[in-house]
Design an enzyme around this catalytic site. Structure first.
Site, PDB file in Angstrom:
ATOM      1  CG  HIS A  39      -1.601   1.283   1.513  1.00 57.40           C
ATOM      2  ND1 HIS A  39      -1.305   2.076   2.596  1.00 57.40           N
ATOM      3  CD2 HIS A  39      -2.586   1.918   0.825  1.00 57.40           C
ATOM      4  CE1 HIS A  39      -2.081   3.148   2.580  1.00 57.40           C
ATOM      5  NE2 HIS A  39      -2.871   3.073   1.520  1.00 57.40           N
ATOM      6  CG  HIS A 118       0.570   8.741   1.731  1.00 52.95           C
ATOM      7  ND1 HIS A 118       0.925   8.093   2.900  1.00 52.95           N
ATOM      8  CD2 HIS A 118      -0.791   8.809   1.748  1.00 52.95           C
ATOM      9  CE1 HIS A 118      -0.166   7.781   3.582  1.00 52.95           C
ATOM     10  NE2 HIS A 118      -1.223   8.193   2.896  1.00 52.95           N
TER      11      HIS A 118
END
Length: 320
Positions: A39, A118
């Protein structure tokens, strides 16, 4: 096949586990195998430098705080933004075969360079990381990697086409056309080792871009709540092709404020025993309730990958 002769798939060399799978699984579609995934795979190189803003998906308040209180805010952001600590080659060596790649063009950047993001943007460009994956695949010709390009941020149509050109230039004949049967035996015969899924409408116009792979995300910060959400979702059946079950926990603002000294890694590692206990009970395959790709955070830090790979033994028992 007798019980004594069944291989322990969790003990295979993880850097080449696909090429070591028993021949009974070579004709099983990849979307019926249990495949370990990463992920937010490229968060090990987030930019801590002042020149990199927080990404534009973050709340306005956080963007303002980061702008005016960067020395205080940035380490805090970093603690909760890093989901993987090791390079992409190390992750592949550990057995990861699905990579969640979130692509961005930095704001106010006059170049056409693309990055991952992110919370903040990465220091490594997309092209650099794809070249590293290509080098790894050259050394592991019988391993197959699924690259999921998604969550595009700040990309114009021209930048999408540039990214597609980069993908083709890097992987060339390794790219698997979406007309092909996705079994190890067939992909080995073709010399294809890269499946690219692309979360954008242009995917439908290109034979080497597979459609977006659904990602089951529970949006929970507690393992028990995540498991409950997935058990409920499993009752409604699995998608027909590839899909991801993301056992990545999601912290909310309340959790972060009540755990000021912790990090995402602290949260993840404290819950991994519970999550992996649940993973061990899962089954790959085509049946209702079966899983396919299972993705997590800090996947090199636990027994995550061997636990997922070992699930494929259940397919062997059915075929024996």
């Amino acid at each position: 096949m007798s019980g004594e002769s069944e291989p322990s798939l969790g003990e295979l060399p993880m850097e080449s586990w696909m090429s070591h799978l028993p021949c009974a699984l070579w004709d099983t579609p990849l979307y019926h195998l249990a495949i370990p995934g990463s992920h937010n795979a490229i968060t090990y190189c987030l930019d801590m430098n002042d020149r990199s803003p927080v990404d534009l998906t973050q709340p306005d308040m956080l963007q303002k705080l980061d702008k005016y209180m960067k020395p205080l805010i940035r380490p805090f952001v970093y603690k909760w933004a890093v989901t993987q600590e090791f390079t992409i080659k190390h992750q592949l060596d550990c057995g990861v075969r699905y990579c969640d790649l979130r692509i961005a063009h930095r704001p106010n950047d006059s170049s056409t360079d693309l990055y991952f993001y992110h919370g903040v943007y990465t220091t490594l460009t997309v092209e650099t990381v794809l070249m590293e994956i290509r080098e790894w695949l050259d050394a592991h010709p019988r391993e197959v990697v699924i690259l999921s390009f998604s969550h595009f941020l700040g990309l114009s149509q021209e930048l999408h086409m540039q990214l597609l050109t980069t993908i083709r230039n890097v992987f060339t004949s390794k790219l698997c056309p979406k007309t092909e049967v996705l079994t190890l035996r067939n992909l080995w015969a073709l010399g294809c080792s890269v499946i690219v899924s692309y979360e954008h409408s242009i995917a439908g116009c290109h034979s080497d871009l597979w459609p977006h792979i659904p990602y089951w995300w529970a949006n929970k910060c507690k393992a028990e709540a995540l498991i409950e959400a997935f058990e409920h979702r499993k009752q409604h059946g699995r998608p027909g092709g590839f899909f991801v079950t993301g056992i990545n926990l999601t912290e909310d603002l309340k959790y972060i404020c009540t755990h000021p000294t912790e990090s995402l890694k602290d949260l993840v590692m404290s819950t991994y025993p519970t999550l992996l206990g649940w993973v061990k009970e899962q089954t790959p395959g085509s049946r209702v309730g079966s899983l396919n790709i299972i993705a997590g955070d800090f996947i090199t830090e636990s027994h995550f990958v061997p636990t997922v790979v070992k699930l494929n033994e259940k397919l062997l028992k059915w075929s024996s």
